[in-house]
Design a protein around this motif. Structure first.
Motif, PDB file in Angstrom:
ATOM      1  N   HIS A  20       6.066  30.162  -9.752  1.00  0.00           N
ATOM      2  CA  HIS A  20       6.479  28.766  -9.886  1.00  0.00           C
ATOM      3  C   HIS A  20       7.722  28.487  -9.038  1.00  0.00           C
ATOM      4  O   HIS A  20       8.596  29.341  -8.901  1.00  0.00           O
ATOM      5  CB  HIS A  20       6.797  28.421 -11.348  1.00  0.00           C
ATOM      6  N   THR A  21       7.771  27.276  -8.502  1.00  0.00           N
ATOM      7  CA  THR A  21       8.913  26.836  -7.691  1.00  0.00           C
ATOM      8  C   THR A  21       9.621  25.695  -8.404  1.00  0.00           C
ATOM      9  O   THR A  21       8.962  24.763  -8.870  1.00  0.00           O
ATOM     10  CB  THR A  21       8.432  26.323  -6.311  1.00  0.00           C
ATOM     11  N   ILE A  22      10.940  25.780  -8.487  1.00  0.00           N
ATOM     12  CA  ILE A  22      11.718  24.644  -9.003  1.00  0.00           C
ATOM     13  C   ILE A  22      12.332  23.921  -7.807  1.00  0.00           C
ATOM     14  O   ILE A  22      13.022  24.526  -6.991  1.00  0.00           O
ATOM     15  CB  ILE A  22      12.849  25.076  -9.964  1.00  0.00           C
ATOM     16  N   ILE A  23      12.041  22.620  -7.685  1.00  0.00           N
ATOM     17  CA  ILE A  23      12.678  21.787  -6.671  1.00  0.00           C
ATOM     18  C   ILE A  23      13.720  20.925  -7.377  1.00  0.00           C
ATOM     19  O   ILE A  23      13.413  20.276  -8.373  1.00  0.00           O
ATOM     20  CB  ILE A  23      11.675  20.866  -5.955  1.00  0.00           C
ATOM     21  N   PHE A  24      14.938  20.930  -6.859  1.00  0.00           N
ATOM     22  CA  PHE A  24      16.000  20.080  -7.400  1.00  0.00           C
ATOM     23  C   PHE A  24      16.225  18.905  -6.454  1.00  0.00           C
ATOM     24  O   PHE A  24      16.466  19.107  -5.260  1.00  0.00           O
ATOM     25  CB  PHE A  24      17.304  20.867  -7.551  1.00  0.00           C
ATOM     26  N   GLY A  25      16.148  17.672  -6.983  1.00  0.00           N
ATOM     27  CA  GLY A  25      16.372  16.467  -6.183  1.00  0.00           C
ATOM     28  C   GLY A  25      17.569  15.698  -6.722  1.00  0.00           C
ATOM     29  O   GLY A  25      17.599  15.317  -7.890  1.00  0.00           O
ATOM     30  N   HIS A  26      18.573  15.463  -5.863  1.00  0.00           N
ATOM     31  CA  HIS A  26      19.823  14.835  -6.301  1.00  0.00           C
ATOM     32  C   HIS A  26      19.723  13.312  -6.317  1.00  0.00           C
ATOM     33  O   HIS A  26      18.881  12.719  -5.648  1.00  0.00           O
ATOM     34  CB  HIS A  26      20.976  15.273  -5.383  1.00  0.00           C
ATOM     35  N   GLY A  27      20.625  12.690  -7.049  1.00  0.00           N
ATOM     36  CA  GLY A  27      20.664  11.231  -7.144  1.00  0.00           C
ATOM     37  C   GLY A  27      21.490  10.593  -6.041  1.00  0.00           C
ATOM     38  O   GLY A  27      22.076  11.277  -5.193  1.00  0.00           O
ATOM     39  N   PHE A  28      21.550   9.283  -6.059  1.00  0.00           N
ATOM     40  CA  PHE A  28      22.295   8.495  -5.066  1.00  0.00           C
ATOM     41  C   PHE A  28      23.762   8.923  -5.017  1.00  0.00           C
ATOM     42  O   PHE A  28      24.419   9.033  -6.044  1.00  0.00           O
ATOM     43  CB  PHE A  28      22.211   7.009  -5.432  1.00  0.00           C
ATOM     44  N   GLY A  29      24.263   9.157  -3.807  1.00  0.00           N
ATOM     45  CA  GLY A  29      25.665   9.497  -3.632  1.00  0.00           C
ATOM     46  C   GLY A  29      26.013  10.947  -3.899  1.00  0.00           C
ATOM     47  O   GLY A  29      27.138  11.381  -3.680  1.00  0.00           O
ATOM     48  N   ASP A  31      24.588  15.277  -3.772  1.00  0.00           N
ATOM     49  CA  ASP A  31      23.853  16.143  -2.846  1.00  0.00           C
ATOM     50  C   ASP A  31      23.412  17.394  -3.602  1.00  0.00           C
ATOM     51  O   ASP A  31      23.662  17.528  -4.797  1.00  0.00           O
ATOM     52  CB  ASP A  31      24.675  16.466  -1.581  1.00  0.00           C
ATOM     53  N   GLN A  32      22.760  18.304  -2.889  1.00  0.00           N
ATOM     54  CA  GLN A  32      22.153  19.458  -3.555  1.00  0.00           C
ATOM     55  C   GLN A  32      23.168  20.377  -4.237  1.00  0.00           C
ATOM     56  O   GLN A  32      22.820  21.107  -5.166  1.00  0.00           O
ATOM     57  CB  GLN A  32      21.315  20.262  -2.563  1.00  0.00           C
ATOM     58  N   THR A  33      24.443  20.353  -3.818  1.00  0.00           N
ATOM     59  CA  THR A  33      25.439  21.251  -4.406  1.00  0.00           C
ATOM     60  C   THR A  33      25.699  20.941  -5.884  1.00  0.00           C
ATOM     61  O   THR A  33      26.196  21.794  -6.613  1.00  0.00           O
ATOM     62  CB  THR A  33      26.776  21.187  -3.633  1.00  0.00           C
ATOM     63  N   ALA A  34      25.350  19.717  -6.318  1.00  0.00           N
ATOM     64  CA  ALA A  34      25.580  19.334  -7.722  1.00  0.00           C
ATOM     65  C   ALA A  34      24.777  20.200  -8.696  1.00  0.00           C
ATOM     66  O   ALA A  34      25.101  20.275  -9.883  1.00  0.00           O
ATOM     67  CB  ALA A  34      25.223  17.863  -7.923  1.00  0.00           C
ATOM     68  N   PHE A  35      23.728  20.875  -8.187  1.00  0.00           N
ATOM     69  CA  PHE A  35      22.839  21.649  -9.069  1.00  0.00           C
ATOM     70  C   PHE A  35      23.207  23.131  -9.166  1.00  0.00           C
ATOM     71  O   PHE A  35      22.477  23.899  -9.782  1.00  0.00           O
ATOM     72  CB  PHE A  35      21.390  21.539  -8.580  1.00  0.00           C
ATOM     73  N   GLU A  36      24.326  23.532  -8.554  1.00  0.00           N
ATOM     74  CA  GLU A  36      24.643  24.962  -8.448  1.00  0.00           C
ATOM     75  C   GLU A  36      24.556  25.734  -9.774  1.00  0.00           C
ATOM     76  O   GLU A  36      23.935  26.803  -9.822  1.00  0.00           O
ATOM     77  CB  GLU A  36      26.005  25.159  -7.780  1.00  0.00           C
ATOM     78  N   PHE A 178      32.187  13.785  -7.175  1.00  0.00           N
ATOM     79  CA  PHE A 178      31.159  12.786  -6.872  1.00  0.00           C
ATOM     80  C   PHE A 178      31.686  11.762  -5.870  1.00  0.00           C
ATOM     81  O   PHE A 178      30.984  11.371  -4.935  1.00  0.00           O
ATOM     82  CB  PHE A 178      30.668  12.097  -8.150  1.00  0.00           C
ATOM     83  N   ALA A 179      32.942  11.339  -6.044  1.00  0.00           N
ATOM     84  CA  ALA A 179      33.544  10.377  -5.101  1.00  0.00           C
ATOM     85  C   ALA A 179      33.543  10.942  -3.684  1.00  0.00           C
ATOM     86  O   ALA A 179      33.341  10.214  -2.707  1.00  0.00           O
ATOM     87  CB  ALA A 179      34.968  10.045  -5.540  1.00  0.00           C
ATOM     88  N   LYS A 180      33.716  12.264  -3.587  1.00  0.00           N
ATOM     89  CA  LYS A 180      33.762  12.916  -2.268  1.00  0.00           C
ATOM     90  C   LYS A 180      32.396  12.841  -1.580  1.00  0.00           C
ATOM     91  O   LYS A 180      32.294  12.467  -0.406  1.00  0.00           O
ATOM     92  CB  LYS A 180      34.202  14.376  -2.453  1.00  0.00           C
ATOM     93  N   THR A 181      31.323  13.180  -2.298  1.00  0.00           N
ATOM     94  CA  THR A 181      29.980  13.129  -1.670  1.00  0.00           C
ATOM     95  C   THR A 181      29.567  11.680  -1.423  1.00  0.00           C
ATOM     96  O   THR A 181      28.941  11.375  -0.410  1.00  0.00           O
ATOM     97  CB  THR A 181      28.902  13.844  -2.522  1.00  0.00           C
ATOM     98  N   LEU A 182      29.967  10.783  -2.330  1.00  0.00           N
ATOM     99  CA  LEU A 182      29.645   9.364  -2.173  1.00  0.00           C
ATOM    100  C   LEU A 182      30.357   8.786  -0.945  1.00  0.00           C
ATOM    101  O   LEU A 182      29.770   8.051  -0.146  1.00  0.00           O
ATOM    102  CB  LEU A 182      30.065   8.616  -3.443  1.00  0.00           C
ATOM    103  N   SER A 183      31.616   9.159  -0.783  1.00  0.00           N
ATOM    104  CA  SER A 183      32.419   8.643   0.343  1.00  0.00           C
ATOM    105  C   SER A 183      31.953   9.173   1.691  1.00  0.00           C
ATOM    106  O   SER A 183      32.246   8.585   2.728  1.00  0.00           O
ATOM    107  CB  SER A 183      33.897   9.012   0.155  1.00  0.00           C
ATOM    108  N   SER A 184      31.241  10.315   1.672  1.00  0.00           N
ATOM    109  CA  SER A 184      30.802  10.902   2.943  1.00  0.00           C
ATOM    110  C   SER A 184      29.581  10.181   3.517  1.00  0.00           C
ATOM    111  O   SER A 184      29.193  10.410   4.661  1.00  0.00           O
ATOM    112  CB  SER A 184      30.490  12.389   2.764  1.00  0.00           C
ATOM    113  N   ILE A 185      28.967   9.290   2.716  1.00  0.00           N
ATOM    114  CA  ILE A 185      27.811   8.518   3.198  1.00  0.00           C
ATOM    115  C   ILE A 185      28.329   7.336   4.017  1.00  0.00           C
ATOM    116  O   ILE A 185      29.314   6.702   3.634  1.00  0.00           O
ATOM    117  CB  ILE A 185      26.965   8.002   2.014  1.00  0.00           C
ATOM    118  N   ARG A 186      27.651   7.045   5.109  1.00  0.00           N
ATOM    119  CA  ARG A 186      28.032   5.869   5.901  1.00  0.00           C
ATOM    120  C   ARG A 186      27.857   4.617   5.047  1.00  0.00           C
ATOM    121  O   ARG A 186      26.834   4.449   4.382  1.00  0.00           O
ATOM    122  CB  ARG A 186      27.139   5.802   7.147  1.00  0.00           C
ATOM    123  N   ALA A 187      28.853   3.731   5.069  1.00  0.00           N
ATOM    124  CA  ALA A 187      28.877   2.581   4.156  1.00  0.00           C
ATOM    125  C   ALA A 187      27.636   1.698   4.283  1.00  0.00           C
ATOM    126  O   ALA A 187      27.081   1.245   3.274  1.00  0.00           O
ATOM    127  CB  ALA A 187      30.140   1.758   4.388  1.00  0.00           C
TER     128      ALA A 187
END
Length: 267
Positions: A20-29, A31-36, A178-187
């Protein structure tokens, strides 16, 4: 042309020979590091696939197209491409926020790949609908104010929004991350994606899913009220509803241990 692996910054961990494979999908703002913490809990027994949504994280910024991602169907197509390119099967899909809905729509479109769905703080519709009694958590006026704040001073908005949705004020580092990953997105990309998410309506799709689903909510989620979790549980066949004893929109970040044990008992 980039491969999906390059486009979506895909990382594969865990057991290569796992059934079995687990795929982790992150929410808006996010990224994948949130699932560590979750990855570490499951990588001894499962193949793990991590990716970043186009427009976020370290996904290829040049792959973003406002027309492709004007609805979340663009992300559903991306996930289908990922499943095919990596030749996956028996997928347990763990999706946070909008990625829960992306996972559900993908499971309806490509059911043969999926085994189970875990929807963390997910919603089919964020807007209230007073005429039908549907509670989504937002009204159009609030969304217009949110878009306006994003357009006026994106970084100030990101910091305030992070504190609002993460909560857990006794652990300010959670909102700061979260503010850091959110801020890294182009506005401009963030605004475009926010509109696609906050104005979507996939309630009519919920009943089409045939994959067992676990709906996970916190005791107080400012983005997804408890009524939304109950609505999804009523409308998604073969679903379970679990509440994690933490506040905010990020149960996997604020209470990873509890989320891990709930997922383990489900899968």
């Amino acid at each position: 042309m980039h491969t999906v692996k390059e486009k979506n910054n895909v990382h594969i961990r865990g057991r290569a020979d796992a059934t079995h494979t687990i795929i982790f999908g992150h929410g808006f703002g996010s990224d994948q590091t949130a699932f560590e913490p979750l990855v570490q809990a499951f990588e001894a027994d499962y193949k793990i696939v991590l990716f970043d949504n186009v427009g976020g994280g370290k996904a290829d910024i040049n792959a973003f197209s406002p027309s492709r991602y004007s609805t979340i169907q663009g992300y559903v197509t991306d996930l289908g491409d990922l499943l095919r390119e990596l030749n996956l099967e028996n997928v347990i899909y763990v999706g946070h926020s909008v990625n829960g809905m992306i996972g559900l729509l993908s499971a309806i479109k490509y059911p043969s790949y999926f085994n189970k769905l875990v929807l963390l703080g997910s919603s089919p519709r964020y807007l209230n609908e007073p005429e039908t009694g549907y509670v989504g958590g937002f009204n159009m006026e609030a969304l217009e104010q949110l878009y306006n704040a994003m357009s006026t001073n994106y970084f100030a908005w990101a910091s305030g929004f992070a504190q609002l949705v993460v909560q857990n004020e006794d652990r300010p580092e959670l909102a700061a991350n979260f503010a850091k990953t959110l801020s890294s997105i182009r506005a401009d990309i963030a605004l475009s994606v926010a509109k696609a998410i906050f104005e979507m309506d996939h309630r009519n799709e919920l009943g089409k899913s045939v994959i067992p689903a676990l709906i996970v909510q916190t005791t107080d989620d400012p983005a997804v009220p408890k009524e939304v979790g109950e609505y999804m549980h009523r409308h998604i066949p073969n679903s379970q509803l679990a509440t994690v004893n933490t506040r905010g929109h990020f149960p996997h970040v604020s209470a990873p241990g509890e989320v891990i044990s709930i997922i383990k008992s489900f899968i």
